[in-house]
Design an enzyme around this catalytic site. Structure first.
Site, PDB file in Angstrom:
ATOM      1  N   GLU A 264       0.888  -1.170   0.000  1.00  0.00           N
ATOM      2  CA  GLU A 264       0.000   0.000   0.000  1.00  0.00           C
ATOM      3  C   GLU A 264       0.918   1.210   0.000  1.00  0.00           C
ATOM      4  OE1 GLU A 264      -3.298  -0.538   0.098  1.00  0.00           O
ATOM      5  OE2 GLU A 264      -3.191  -2.684   0.457  1.00  0.00           O
ATOM      6  N   CYS A 298      -2.098   8.829   2.897  1.00  0.00           N
ATOM      7  CA  CYS A 298      -1.842   8.291   1.551  1.00  0.00           C
ATOM      8  C   CYS A 298      -2.946   8.652   0.569  1.00  0.00           C
ATOM      9  CB  CYS A 298      -1.678   6.785   1.627  1.00  0.00           C
ATOM     10  SG  CYS A 298      -3.080   5.963   2.401  1.00  0.00           S
TER      11      CYS A 298
HETATM   12  P1  NAD Z   1       8.653   4.515   4.488  1.00  0.00           P
HETATM   13  O1  NAD Z   1       8.566   3.648   3.299  1.00  0.00           O
HETATM   14  O2  NAD Z   1       9.844   5.334   4.691  1.00  0.00           O
HETATM   15  O3  NAD Z   1       8.480   3.660   5.829  1.00  0.00           O
HETATM   16  C1  NAD Z   1       7.395   2.778   6.034  1.00  0.00           C
HETATM   17  C2  NAD Z   1       7.867   1.611   6.892  1.00  0.00           C
HETATM   18  O4  NAD Z   1       8.842   0.881   6.172  1.00  0.00           O
HETATM   19  C3  NAD Z   1       8.502   2.013   8.216  1.00  0.00           C
HETATM   20  O5  NAD Z   1       8.116   1.116   9.221  1.00  0.00           O
HETATM   21  C4  NAD Z   1       9.991   1.868   7.920  1.00  0.00           C
HETATM   22  O6  NAD Z   1      10.757   1.605   9.082  1.00  0.00           O
HETATM   23  C5  NAD Z   1       9.975   0.657   7.007  1.00  0.00           C
HETATM   24  N1  NAD Z   1      11.161   0.530   6.169  1.00  0.00           N
HETATM   25  C6  NAD Z   1      11.969   1.506   5.688  1.00  0.00           C
HETATM   26  N2  NAD Z   1      12.978   0.974   4.967  1.00  0.00           N
HETATM   27  C7  NAD Z   1      12.795  -0.365   4.983  1.00  0.00           C
HETATM   28  C8  NAD Z   1      13.488  -1.467   4.419  1.00  0.00           C
HETATM   29  N3  NAD Z   1      14.600  -1.297   3.691  1.00  0.00           N
HETATM   30  N4  NAD Z   1      13.020  -2.729   4.647  1.00  0.00           N
HETATM   31  C9  NAD Z   1      11.900  -2.913   5.360  1.00  0.00           C
HETATM   32  N5  NAD Z   1      11.205  -1.916   5.944  1.00  0.00           N
HETATM   33  C10 NAD Z   1      11.635  -0.652   5.738  1.00  0.00           C
HETATM   34  O7  NAD Z   1       7.326   5.397   4.417  1.00  0.00           O
HETATM   35  P2  NAD Z   1       6.900   6.578   5.402  1.00  0.00           P
HETATM   36  O8  NAD Z   1       7.635   7.800   5.013  1.00  0.00           O
HETATM   37  O9  NAD Z   1       6.957   6.135   6.813  1.00  0.00           O
HETATM   38  O10 NAD Z   1       5.353   6.707   5.039  1.00  0.00           O
HETATM   39  C11 NAD Z   1       4.900   7.632   4.125  1.00  0.00           C
HETATM   40  C12 NAD Z   1       4.534   6.951   2.828  1.00  0.00           C
HETATM   41  O11 NAD Z   1       3.600   5.898   3.072  1.00  0.00           O
HETATM   42  C13 NAD Z   1       3.856   7.883   1.864  1.00  0.00           C
HETATM   43  O12 NAD Z   1       4.359   7.682   0.576  1.00  0.00           O
HETATM   44  C14 NAD Z   1       2.395   7.447   1.928  1.00  0.00           C
HETATM   45  O13 NAD Z   1       1.666   7.780   0.797  1.00  0.00           O
HETATM   46  C15 NAD Z   1       2.514   5.986   2.171  1.00  0.00           C
HETATM   47  N6  NAD Z   1       1.307   5.432   2.798  1.00  0.00           N
HETATM   48  C16 NAD Z   1       0.504   4.643   2.032  1.00  0.00           C
HETATM   49  C17 NAD Z   1      -0.673   4.127   2.574  1.00  0.00           C
HETATM   50  C18 NAD Z   1      -1.593   3.270   1.730  1.00  0.00           C
HETATM   51  O14 NAD Z   1      -2.496   2.646   2.282  1.00  0.00           O
HETATM   52  N7  NAD Z   1      -1.438   3.231   0.428  1.00  0.00           N
HETATM   53  C19 NAD Z   1      -1.014   4.415   3.888  1.00  0.00           C
HETATM   54  C20 NAD Z   1      -0.157   5.219   4.632  1.00  0.00           C
HETATM   55  C21 NAD Z   1       1.017   5.718   4.066  1.00  0.00           C
END
Ligand code: NAD
Length: 527
Positions: A264, A298
């Site tokens: 997502e 999001c």
């Molecule tokens: P992010 O991708 O930086 O982090 C999300 C999660 O992934 C965190 O728990 C982080 O620790 C983990 N993560 C980071 N690097 C990783 C790796 N190499 N391996 C495994 N896990 C890893 O995203 P963010 O900045 O925290 O969130 C914002 C983004 O999320 C925005 O782009 C937003 O649109 C999206 N989002 C999407 C939805 C949806 O339902 N489509 C919902 C909420 C947020």
């Protein structure tokens, strides 16, 4: 196990207590974590409010072993028993609504945004508590030979589901997917975002108090770069919510391991105002769609396309309503929009606005920090005259910044809405619902809301949610949201005669008989 009426046996219920050291110690007890401590900071004051130990790759391994053992016993329980746990959790969560809202507000949220998360988790718990049997019980299918071939489709839990959550909706994005995976008979290993682990831990604590065996839901804490890979490597399926860039890395690792994943991801969500829209309602809706949770959502709107005849009145009304937004995150409902989560987010939001301003966009309102309110407050911002060379034209800002454009007709609105690498959520405003649905069917987004920004699909748990294009793979919510956590197993029972030459028929005669059978079945309307 908690009784429904017993709302006070589980820990303290006030905001002050939430941040007490005894609270942290209690919640820390739920973590599988032996690594160095990480500070937790309030985005509002910038102050350190506590610290939690982080997990190491070895901790992930230990947690996975415990979870795998616990999963067999959990999956052996009936669907009804597992579903009951979700329904009880629904009640206990609502009993503790204010405690969870307080915890969520410590991530900088306005109270209403925080409340919406709690309600969304409760909605999800009720939905899957009530529908789990329908989606998970074995089903009869159609066999190759009527009567003689019986097909049963079984839904077998994946095993251990890794859930990786973001910081922006740290309760529902950490817990709701896990509830669906749980009732499907899986164990869970959750990694909440490192900014916001407390509220997820409190929810897991409540699940355990509701009767979930302790080892079924593991929680690890820390940066994705430290434990993310290990988490994928111990999981049988990964459910990720976060950015498109991280999602791609996760998908690549899952592909190497040949395990499934749902992703997502981000969005650059369009909102269309058709020429017959109610301008007041559309302006109020556009404010909610663009600035809920400070735009750190999001499915939040970042592009608005307005039919030319309405452009001027809509813009005036939208700007006026945006300027009436009350910024703050007091523990009451007097504020509409809270703060950003951290300095990286603030830098990104400011950079998008400054880049647009420098390249000739007009800032119709907002466009500045509000340090008088706290470290990370930024005014809700409306831009016009945004062009493709500006960063905020196509990139996700993920903050309280929206661009507004006039369009000649529905066709141009749809073409421009679809002119994006993302395809998460769209919104259409019109007084003609049929017209709205016709327009919606042409928008390349996983969800489209008519006369609402995002809340109608987000709150309707029966509506699958997820992205097209770079916004993701797979769906949360509805049947798709639970079936992703099971493997489909087909069991065929052949009765009486084999599907092969027998009873004196040779290969040639068998082929002729089967040809006749196929023709008869086609005539009979069989699939
Ligand atoms: P992010 O991708 O930086 O982090 C999300 C999660 O992934 C965190 O728990 C982080 O620790 C983990 N993560 C980071 N690097 C990783 C790796 N190499 N391996 C495994 N896990 C890893 O995203 P963010 O900045 O925290 O969130 C914002 C983004 O999320 C925005 O782009 C937003 O649109 C999206 N989002 C999407 C939805 C949806 O339902 N489509 C919902 C909420 C947020």
């Amino acid at each position: 196990m908690l009784a429904n009426s017993d709302a006070t046996t589980l820990g303290p219920m006030t905001e002050a207590a939430v941040l007490s050291s005894s609270d942290l110690v209690r919640l820390q007890g739920l973590l599988t974590a032996t690594g160095p401590a990480m500070e937790l900071r309030s985005p509002v004051t910038g102050q350190v409010v506590g610290e939690l130990p982080t997990s190491t790759p070895a901790d992930v391994e230990v947690g996975a072993q415990l979870a795998h053992r616990a999963q067999a016993e959990w999956a052996a329980r009936s669907i009804g028993e597992r579903a009951r746990l979700l329904l009880d959790f629904h009640d206990h969560l609502l009993d503790r609504r204010d405690y969870f809202i307080d915890l969520l507000q410590s991530a900088g949220k306005a109270r209403l945004s925080a409340a919406e998360e709690v309600l969304h988790v409760a909605l999800t718990a009720r939905y899957y508590g009530r529908t789990a049997r329908r989606y998970l019980r074995s089903e009869r299918g159609q066999g190759v030979l009527p009567v003689l071939t019986r097909i049963d489709r079984n839904y077998v839990p994946k095993g251990l589901v890794g859930v990786i959550g973001p910081w922006n909706y740290p309760l529902t994005m950490a817990i709701s997917d896990g509830l669906a995976a749980l009732v499907a008979g899986n164990a869970i290993m959750l990694k909440p975002d490192h900014h916001t682990p407390l509220v997820a831990l409190a929810a897991v604590e409540l699940l355990r108090a509701t009767g979930l065996p302790a080892d079924v839901w593991q929680v690890v804490h820390g940066r994705g770069t430290v434990v993310g890979r290990e988490l994928i490597d111990v999981s049988d399926y990964v459910c990720f919510t976060g950015s498109t860039a991280t999602g791609r890395m996760i998908a690549a690792r899952c592909a190497e391991r040949l395990i499934g994943c749902s992703l997502e991801l981000g969005g650059k969500n369009p909102l269309l105002i058709l020429d017959d829209a109610d301008v007041d309602a559309a302006a109020a809706g556009a404010v909610r769609a663009s600035f809920s949770n400070s735009g750190q959502l999001c499915v939040s709107t970042e592009r608005i396309y307005v039919a030319e005849p309405l452009f001027e009145t809509f813009t005036r009304e939208f700007v006026a309503r945006t300027e009436a937004i009350r910024l703050g995150n007091a523990p009451n409902f007097d504020h509409d929009m809270g703060s950003l989560i951290d300095h990286d987010q603030l830098a990104r939001v400011s950079a998008h606005v400054e880049d647009a301003r420098a390249k000739g966009a007009r800032v119709l309102t907002g466009g500045r920090r509000r340090e008088d309110l706290g470290e990370l407050f930024y005014e809700p911002t409306i831009l016009s005259g945004v062009t493709p060379e500006m960063e905020c034209y196509a990139e996700e800002t993920f903050g309280p910044v929206v661009s507004i454009y006039p369009v000649a007709d529905d066709e141009e609105a749809v073409t421009r809405a679809n002119d994006s690498d993302y395809g998460l959520n769209g919104s259409v405003w019109t007084s003609d619902h049929d017209r709205g649905r016709r327009v919606a069917s042409k928008i390349k987004c996983g969800t489209v809301n008519i006369n609402e920004g995002f809340a109608a699909t987000f709150g309707s748990i029966d509506a699958p949610m997820g992205g097209m294009k770079n916004s993701g793979l797979g769906r949360r919510q509805g049947q798709d949201g639970i079936r992703r956590f099971v493997d489909v197993q087909s069991v065929a029972t052949q009765i009486g005669i084999p599907i092969a030459p027998s009873h004196g028929l040779d290969g040639k005669a068998f082929t002729s008989v089967m040809t006749g059978v196929l023709r008869v079945m086609k005539k009979a309307g069989r699939a």
